[in-house]
Design a protein around this motif. Structure first.
Motif, PDB file in Angstrom:
ATOM      1  N   GLY A 104     -68.405 -35.836  80.898  1.00 13.56           N
ATOM      2  CA  GLY A 104     -68.445 -37.065  81.691  1.00 13.56           C
ATOM      3  C   GLY A 104     -69.795 -37.746  81.660  1.00 13.56           C
ATOM      4  O   GLY A 104     -69.917 -38.918  82.060  1.00 13.56           O
ATOM      5  N   LYS A 105     -70.830 -37.048  81.168  1.00  8.85           N
ATOM      6  CA  LYS A 105     -72.173 -37.633  81.082  1.00  8.85           C
ATOM      7  C   LYS A 105     -72.626 -37.788  79.634  1.00  8.85           C
ATOM      8  O   LYS A 105     -73.827 -37.905  79.365  1.00  8.85           O
ATOM      9  CB  LYS A 105     -73.171 -36.747  81.837  1.00  8.85           C
ATOM     10  N   ARG A 150     -67.916 -40.868  77.916  1.00  4.43           N
ATOM     11  CA  ARG A 150     -67.902 -41.472  79.248  1.00  4.43           C
ATOM     12  C   ARG A 150     -66.856 -42.577  79.350  1.00  4.43           C
ATOM     13  O   ARG A 150     -66.306 -42.842  80.419  1.00  4.43           O
ATOM     14  CB  ARG A 150     -69.277 -42.060  79.579  1.00  4.43           C
TER      15      ARG A 150
END
Length: 688
Positions: free
Chosen positions: A129-130, A135
């Motif tokens: 997610g980063k 993302r």
């Protein structure tokens, strides 16, 4: 502004023809000692459509020494796995923005492979997610990818997880991402970095596109900074031009300008309003990243021996001697070389590369040896005065953001720095030996004078180190009051303890500094200061020996002090021969008191004729004529001696210790032996 200087340094590096491999190594932590053991276990996951492959790689070789096993990383291959070591915070959690799916794995992460749900939740999903490119995917798509990887590793965990502590690197080679390529042949050049043979397609090879990685790093760090503030169509602070997008230069990942330092932040800013301070465009921010990483490469700690000379107390000899060289907090020094005008980036980059050389490498004529000049073990290549040198000193832990900048010395002209360096070198290669010879000492290094910071600190004290160093490098006049005060105090202290060797050492440093002081003002600033170095007393001593000192020779407190020292030493030699006692200790200082000009005058010089008659002393023919003129000088300069007592006492002990006996003023063999022992003690003290 420090940020502007860093950007000006980083821009030519960013725009240079440095190979992608070297730029990736510079911008990431692949070469960091902190990351070395992570490359013992490299988990390579290959994603190709619906297929998932895996292989475990050991990126280096183990060597077994006498005491422990060490791991040497393959420095050519490890750059293909760009990783970032976390700066503070909980290293087990995802931090910042990842430019590509390549992550450090700690022991709890590897142990969690047994539980695929825990590994998926605690390690994979938080990092995906980063990560750039992931993302933008939906949460469902990221979860599906995490499931594939977690399930594959869980099925292999029996051969992957061991009881001992393990560290590792995970790379997800996803062919849908622009930085990954699979080729039939192995290539390994400036732009295409070989990763490994494909675990899915035997004979095929996986490669990393260096240019795409650099773009990803730039974008990821820019997005990290945006977390503290982002504006569109705004003026960049440092270029003064409008940019499509600007972000705050303060950030949690590049800790030269960290938001954990509250000083730059207004209480009226919100957490995402740091652009109200300094805001920069993406091009400037990328240059800033290059500049910061380059400074981290060239920074060096100031040697412990130099730190002791810089920050130990100077007025208490015993306290300084008792301090260990590891008693001081580490201070790091960084030299920044900047052109006055931004010009040829290629030429600037060439100079920056030379800065990476340490002073142990061969120095060419014209190069600046910063270890001698400012305590930094680097060589600055020769440059014209269209450049300026900035020196940055800081202490603390850069990786934790608790830096404390000790000093920033800006706008140092290279030619001035070069002349100062040559002066310090002349002092150490010739003058200190002549001073030691004049004092009857064995030639040996004078550590207090071997670098400019040590020289200034021992003259003025630790509290004046940075101020005086800045002053010398900017051609500002120096003063001598603190030097004389410290020298007089230490000489009296050593005299009370009968440490003749220590007294000689103090005079060696004192006259070493006066040599530097005199020639610095005359040759670099261009002004006469009328300071007497040790060689300037030779004529005075000759006239003394001939008994020809006149009132014109005794018009200053320093001259009176030197003459008084010669007189009392000559008299003390005869007194010792008659009585076997030390005249200064028995008659002048009395009960360990600190010697003063008045005591020298009234307890010493005024008693000489009386005691000479009492003991029928055979004093040299020069003694009485000089004594008479000196006593008249005391009467004329009585008030001046009170104001300039430190200068007087330093000169007094100089004359006392520099006096050379002649044929008609011989002293006993016992005293000669005592003096020789004192010299040996001084030499041993300096070695310590």
């Amino acid at each position: 502004m420090l940020a502007e200087s860093i950007i000006r340094i980083g821009r030519p590096i960013k725009n240079s023809d440095m190979p992608c491999r070297e730029k990736i190594r510079l911008l990431t932590d692949v070469s960091s000692e902190n990351c070395k053991n992570f490359f013992r276990h490299v988990f390579l996951i290959e994603i190709a459509g619906k297929e998932t492959g895996f292989q475990l790689i050991e990126m280096g070789n183990k060597t077994v020494g006498e005491k422990k096993e060490t791991f040497k990383v393959d420095e050519k291959r490890n750059v293909s796995f760009p990783v970032f070591y976390p700066n503070g915070g909980n290293a087990l959690h995802a931090q910042g923005i990842y430019p590509l799916p390549c992550y450090l794995m700690y022991d709890p992460h590897i142990k969690a492979l047994k539980d695929k749900e825990a590994f998926k939740k605690e390690f994979l999903l938080s990092r995906l997610g980063k990560t750039l490119f992931y993302r933008d995917k939906t949460a469902k798509e990221r979860a599906a990818l995490a499931d594939r990887i977690a399930e594959l590793l869980a099925s292999r965990e029996a051969g992957l997880v061991r009881e001992e502590k393990q560290l590792g690197v995970m790379m997800i080679f996803d062919q849908d991402l622009p930085m990954f390529h699979k080729h039939k042949e192995r290539t390994d050049n400036a732009h295409s970095l070989w990763i490994a043979e494909s675990p899915l397609t035997p004979g095929a090879h996986l490669h990393l596109d260096g240019e795409e990685v650099l773009k990803g790093i730039s974008r990821a760090k820019f997005d990290e900074a945006a977390e503290l503030g982002r504006e569109e169509k705004a003026i960049s602070t440092l270029t003064n031009r409008q940019a499509d997008e600007v972000v705050s230069i303060y950030n949690k990942s590049w800790l030269w300008l960290s938001p954990t330092w509250e000083a730059p932040r207004s209480i009226y800013w919100q957490e995402d309003q740091w652009t109200k301070g300094i805001k920069v465009d993406e091009e400037s921010y990328t240059a800033y990243l290059y500049g910061v990483q380059f400074l981290k490469e060239i920074q060096v700690p100031i040697a412990s021996a130099i730190l002791k000379e810089m920050f130990a107390p100077i007025t208490n000899v015993e306290a300084k001697n008792m301090m260990s060289i590891d008693s001081f907090e580490a201070i790091y020094g960084i030299p920044l070389v900047l052109p006055l005008l931004d010009g040829d980036s290629r030429q600037s980059f060439a100079k920056y590369r030379k800065l990476l050389k340490k002073s142990s490498e061969k120095q060419r004529d014209g190069d600046l040896q910063l270890k001698v000049l400012v305590g930094i073990d680097r060589i600055v290549p020769e440059m014209e005065d269209d450049h300026r040198l900035t020196l940055l000193y800081y202490s603390g832990d850069l990786s934790r953001g608790n830096m404390h900048i000790r000093a920033v010395i800006e706008d140092v002209i290279p030619s001035v720095a070069g002349r100062v360096e040559k002066l310090v070198n002349r002092l150490n290669t010739g003058e200190t030996a002549r001073i030691q010879e004049a004092l009857g000492m064995k030639e040996q290094p004078v550590y207090r004078a071997q670098s400019l910071p040590a020289l200034l600190a021992n003259a003025y004290g630790p509290g004046y180190v940075w101020e005086s160093l800045r002053g010398v490098l900017h051609k500002e006049p120096l003063r001598l009051e603190r030097l004389y005060r410290a020298t007089a105090r230490k000489l009296n202290e050593a005299a009370n303890k009968e440490e003749r060797g220590q007294m000689l050492q103090e005079l060696v440093f004192h006259y070493s500094f006066l040599y530097f002081f005199k020639h610095y003002h005359e040759q670099i600033i261009g002004i006469e200061k009328g300071v007497k170095s040790l060689a300037d007393w030779d004529e005075f001593k000759t006239l003394y020996g001939q008994g020809k000192l006149e009132p014109g020779h005794l018009g200053e407190a320093e001259q009176l002090g030197f003459a008084a020292g010669l007189l009392l030493k000559q008299f003390a030699n005869s007194y010792y021969q008659k009585t076997g006692k030390d005249f200064i200790k028995q008659r002048v200082m009395k009960f360990g008191s600190k010697l003063t000009p008045e005591m020298v005058w009234k307890n010493g010089l005024l008693r000489c004729e009386e005691l000479a008659q009492q003991w029928s002393m055979n004093l040299g023919s020069n003694f009485r004529p000089v004594l008479a003129q000196t006593l008249l000088g005391f009467l004329a300069k009585e008030q001046e001696l009170i104001r300039e007592k430190d200068i007087f006492m330093t000169a007094f002990w100089s004359g006392y210790l520099l006096y050379k006996k002649n044929d008609e003023d011989s002293i006993s063999a016992d005293q000669d032996k005592a003096e020789a022992e004192g010299k040996d003690g001084g030499e041993e003290h300096e070695k310590r």
